[in-house]
Scaffold this motif. Sequence first.
Motif, PDB file in Angstrom:
ATOM      1  N   LYS A  61      -4.758  -3.068  -8.791  1.00 42.39           N
ATOM      2  CA  LYS A  61      -6.115  -2.945  -8.259  1.00 42.39           C
ATOM      3  C   LYS A  61      -6.570  -4.297  -7.720  1.00 42.39           C
ATOM      4  CE  LYS A  61      -9.520  -1.783 -11.044  1.00 42.39           C
ATOM      5  NZ  LYS A  61     -10.565  -1.024 -11.760  1.00 42.39           N
ATOM      6  N   THR A 110      -6.171   4.031  -2.451  1.00 41.17           N
ATOM      7  CA  THR A 110      -7.237   4.121  -3.438  1.00 41.17           C
ATOM      8  C   THR A 110      -7.465   5.560  -3.867  1.00 41.17           C
ATOM      9  OG1 THR A 110      -8.301   2.142  -2.538  1.00 41.17           O
ATOM     10  CG2 THR A 110      -9.674   3.603  -3.864  1.00 41.17           C
ATOM     11  N   SER A 117     -11.783  -6.106  -5.184  1.00 42.95           N
ATOM     12  CA  SER A 117     -12.925  -5.263  -4.817  1.00 42.95           C
ATOM     13  C   SER A 117     -12.986  -3.983  -5.640  1.00 42.95           C
ATOM     14  CB  SER A 117     -12.846  -4.891  -3.334  1.00 42.95           C
ATOM     15  OG  SER A 117     -12.823  -6.042  -2.532  1.00 42.95           O
ATOM     16  N   THR A 158     -10.602  -1.680  -5.544  1.00 44.48           N
ATOM     17  CA  THR A 158      -9.889  -0.634  -4.811  1.00 44.48           C
ATOM     18  C   THR A 158      -8.401  -0.989  -4.787  1.00 44.48           C
ATOM     19  OG1 THR A 158     -10.189  -1.733  -2.672  1.00 44.48           O
ATOM     20  CG2 THR A 158     -11.921  -0.214  -3.370  1.00 44.48           C
ATOM     21  N   TRP A 159      -7.638  -0.229  -4.019  1.00 52.19           N
ATOM     22  CA  TRP A 159      -6.200  -0.465  -3.912  1.00 52.19           C
ATOM     23  C   TRP A 159      -5.815  -0.719  -2.461  1.00 52.19           C
ATOM     24  CZ3 TRP A 159      -8.327   2.244  -7.842  1.00 52.19           C
ATOM     25  CH2 TRP A 159      -7.848   2.001  -9.132  1.00 52.19           C
ATOM     26  N   TYR A 160      -6.509  -1.657  -1.799  1.00 47.51           N
ATOM     27  CA  TYR A 160      -6.155  -2.197  -0.479  1.00 47.51           C
ATOM     28  C   TYR A 160      -6.430  -1.275   0.692  1.00 47.51           C
ATOM     29  CZ  TYR A 160      -3.961  -5.561  -3.556  1.00 47.51           C
ATOM     30  OH  TYR A 160      -3.749  -6.476  -4.556  1.00 47.51           O
ATOM     31  N   THR A 161      -6.115   0.009   0.588  1.00 44.62           N
ATOM     32  CA  THR A 161      -6.395   0.946   1.678  1.00 44.62           C
ATOM     33  C   THR A 161      -7.097   2.171   1.107  1.00 44.62           C
ATOM     34  OG1 THR A 161      -4.336   2.225   1.484  1.00 44.62           O
ATOM     35  CG2 THR A 161      -4.267   0.241   2.878  1.00 44.62           C
ATOM     36  N   THR A 162      -7.725   2.933   1.980  1.00 41.90           N
ATOM     37  CA  THR A 162      -8.432   4.130   1.533  1.00 41.90           C
ATOM     38  C   THR A 162      -7.483   5.126   0.888  1.00 41.90           C
ATOM     39  OG1 THR A 162     -10.071   3.848   3.274  1.00 41.90           O
ATOM     40  CG2 THR A 162      -9.917   6.027   2.270  1.00 41.90           C
ATOM     41  N   LEU A 199      -6.768   6.777  -7.697  1.00 38.21           N
ATOM     42  CA  LEU A 199      -7.840   7.374  -8.492  1.00 38.21           C
ATOM     43  C   LEU A 199      -7.489   8.804  -8.900  1.00 38.21           C
ATOM     44  CD1 LEU A 199     -11.001   6.088  -6.595  1.00 38.21           C
ATOM     45  CD2 LEU A 199     -10.213   5.405  -8.872  1.00 38.21           C
ATOM     46  N   SER A 257       0.833  -1.210   0.000  1.00 42.50           N
ATOM     47  CA  SER A 257       0.000   0.000   0.000  1.00 42.50           C
ATOM     48  C   SER A 257       0.864   1.255   0.000  1.00 42.50           C
ATOM     49  CB  SER A 257      -0.982   0.004   1.176  1.00 42.50           C
ATOM     50  OG  SER A 257      -0.294   0.054   2.406  1.00 42.50           O
TER      51      SER A 257
END
Length: 198
Positions: free
Chosen positions: A180, A192, A183, A185-189, A196, A146
């Motif tokens: 990616k 992500t 889900s 996303t990229w594992y953590t907020t 993006l 991450s």
Amino acid sequence: DVDPEIIKRAAEWLMAQQNPDGSWNNDRGLVHESTWSNLSNDRLPVTAYIVWSLFDAGFGSDPRAQKGLSYVRQMQADATDPYVVALVANALVAVDRAASAKDAPINLDPTTQTVLDRLAEMAVKDKDTATWSSGIATFMGGKGQSGSIETTAMAALAFLRANAHPQLANAALTMLIQQKDGSGTWYTTQATVLALKA
């Protein structure tokens, strides 16, 4: 839409926390603290992040934002970790974008170009991808995969906003697409958000 008064209050609060030399302190006891102690200057990433936000939010003409910019430019050589270099690069690119005419190409300051070139040299290339891995935890405590995603996204963002090193920017975006998760996303907020954004 966001109430501009909220943005103004946030900017004023940030600038009220500034040190006399133009820097901002790294808070103690946070998730990244144990690894940031290895940095030669733990105020530089915080200051770069705040300068980036102030210039992007339109407060670049404020003398306090200018003082923060001076600190970042003077101390940019202290940035040796890719995560910190990416933060510094984004701050300086934000400054140069704010100083450029709206529809004109961005005019990069020599210091900005130096930092972008240093960031480019730190890329780990593998076929059609490029990655930047950090030896420290990110602001949000991201490490390992991450942390690399956050750092790579910030490198791509700096290159894209500066119109610099387009092949590396594309290779970074390719890496982000490949990372990616299932889900979407990229594992953590934070990883992500930055992926993006890039």
